[in-house]
Design a protein around this motif. Structure first.
Motif, mmCIF file in Angstrom:
data_model
loop_
_atom_site.group_PDB
_atom_site.id
_atom_site.type_symbol
_atom_site.label_atom_id
_atom_site.label_comp_id
_atom_site.label_asym_id
_atom_site.label_seq_id
_atom_site.Cartn_x
_atom_site.Cartn_y
_atom_site.Cartn_z
ATOM 1 N N GLN A 33 0.808 -1.219 0.000
ATOM 2 C CA GLN A 33 0.000 0.000 0.000
ATOM 3 C C GLN A 33 0.841 1.269 0.000
ATOM 4 N N GLU A 34 2.092 1.181 0.428
ATOM 5 C CA GLU A 34 2.965 2.357 0.461
ATOM 6 C C GLU A 34 4.278 2.070 -0.274
ATOM 7 N N TYR A 100 -6.021 -3.969 -1.118
ATOM 8 C CA TYR A 100 -4.851 -3.330 -0.515
ATOM 9 C C TYR A 100 -3.959 -2.723 -1.597
ATOM 10 N N SER A 101 -4.569 -2.214 -2.668
ATOM 11 C CA SER A 101 -3.808 -1.599 -3.757
ATOM 12 C C SER A 101 -2.987 -0.419 -3.267
ATOM 13 N N SER A 102 -2.017 -0.034 -4.077
ATOM 14 C CA SER A 102 -1.158 1.096 -3.758
ATOM 15 C C SER A 102 -1.979 2.360 -3.499
ATOM 16 N N THR A 103 -1.600 3.079 -2.470
ATOM 17 C CA THR A 103 -2.215 4.376 -2.176
ATOM 18 C C THR A 103 -1.370 5.528 -2.710
ATOM 19 N N VAL A 104 -0.272 5.194 -3.387
ATOM 20 C CA VAL A 104 0.630 6.209 -3.928
ATOM 21 C C VAL A 104 0.396 6.310 -5.436
#
Length: 407
Positions: A33-34, A100-104
């Motif tokens: 996620q990060e 839970y995909s990337s949040t960036v």
């Protein structure tokens, strides 16, 4: 080949790894996620340090990069083994749809390095539990900057190979695959396993002019086009089909409009090779070829080679040992020998140039996807099944345990 009966150690190791599985999956998803790119991975480094907290490890942080080097010293004397896990992500916008995909924005763990990191943490946990019977030391190499920034070389310059006081007798690394290999299968091979990757950038300079009177100009475009096709002929006529090279021109730029002859044409190619000998030859012959073509047309030519990662070569003895360890730990039905190298590149190669090494692939294709058609690593749709993390941790730990037992 008949099934291999697992030893008591293998059974215990797999049981311990299975107990760690939920914790490793949680770490992997937090990393996913990060994601961070390149050599500076402060959030990733902090997560790794938190996951290693409380273990009997000597920790060293990188100076030029956000690396973590952890050393486990066994209670008994013996040699040193190194285990590597890369930590960096890619500049890819994730479209996997995972919860839970990337949040960036624009950054994704599209190559599975989040699994590599979590798996190496798991190996550190498993081996720390066995410290009292460990005959030697293990170096855990948590490496940033695998995706083109040369993090392994920087860590070597900063002393990762000397972290335990003596040079490791062997090094091992795993890489997960989102497709091709079925979930939980392991594959490796002796000799070359990943290609060298270099870049050839060519600039041909002439004299601009009006498109209606090319005879009054010196047009670089036709010569550059000729050079592109000549590179493909060179590949088929100058190199052994059983020691191949791949030259792909992925960028070509010239001019601004239809009726203006430009002053210059520029193209860039990735150059892949599978042996040090072929690499040396292609990096000599390709620039010579394009210079000759340009000069024959009266142009000035600049051909620049930017060397990337060398060929990743598995030591024959360590590859055979790693294959046997995988068969014994996971079962013969989950091991396959790779028939040929992969044309991707890997900076674990610079470790392998210095230490006898083995690099293995681990299938992490989700159960609801077909390994033959699932999106591969680096795809924005790539998905990796983190249920393999326990096996990844157990296999890395077993590679270290078995190699230290040999002395």
């Amino acid at each position: 080949m008949t099934d291999v009966e697992p030893s008591r150690r293998h059974t215990a190791l797999r049981a311990s790894a299975a107990a760690l599985q939920p914790e490793l999956a949680a770490l992997r998803r937090a990393l996913h996620q990060e994601p961070e790119i390149g050599l500076e991975l402060p959030l990733t480094q902090a997560k790794v340090l938190a996951a290693l907290d409380g273990l009997p490890l000597t920790l060293t942080l990188g100076k030029q990069l956000s690396s973590v080097t952890a050393v486990l010293r066994g209670a008994l004397p013996g040699p040193v083994v190194l285990l590597r896990g890369d930590m960096d992500a890619l500049p890819v916008q994730e479209t996997s749809g995972l919860p839970y995909s990337s949040t960036v924005p624009g950054v994704m763990h599209a190559c599975g390095h989040d699994l590599h990191t979590a798996g190496l943490v798991g190996a550190a946990r498993l081996l720390s539990e066995r410290r009292e019977t460990l005959a030697g030391s293990v170096v855990f190499m948590f490496q940033p900057g695998e995706e083109g920034q040369g993090g392994a070389r920087v860590m070597i310059e900063e002393g990762v190979l000397d972290a335990a006081g003596s040079t490791p007798v062997a090094a091992y690394a795993l890489h997960v695959a989102a497709s091709v290999l079925p979930n939980g299968w392991v594959a490796t091979r002796p000799g070359p396993i990943m290609a060298a990757a270099d870049v050839l950038t060519v600039t041909m300079r002439g004299r601009g002019g009006h498109g209606s009177t090319p005879h009054l100009a010196l047009d670089p475009v036709p010569a550059a086009c000729e050079a592109v096709t000549a590179l493909q002929t060179m590949v088929t006529r100058r190199f052994d089909a059983f020691d191949p090279v791949v030259v792909t021109v992925g960028s070509f730029h010239a001019g601004t409009t239809d009726n203006v002859i430009p002053d210059e044409a520029v193209f860039a190619a990735t150059v892949r090779s599978f042996s040090p000998e072929a690499r040396t030859r292609v990096l000599e012959e390709a620039p010579r070829l394009v210079r000759g073509i340009g000069e024959a047309h009266g142009l000035t030519v600049e051909a620049v080679v930017t060397e990337g990662y060398p060929v990743t070569v598995n030591d024959a003895g360590e590859a055979a040992y790693a294959a046997e360890a995988a068969r014994q730990l996971l079962g013969t039905d989950r091991y396959i020998e790779m028939p040929r190298p992969v044309a991707g590149s890997e900076d674990f190669a610079v470790v392998g140039e210095r230490i006898p090494s083995a690099y293995l692939m681990l299938g992490a294709c989700p159960a609801d996807r077909d390994p033959g058609t699932a999106p591969y690593n680096h795809s924005p749709e790539a998905a990796f099944d983190d249920s393999v993390l326990g096996d990844a941790a157990a296999l890395l730990a077993e590679l270290a345990l078995g190699r230290l037992d040999r002395g």
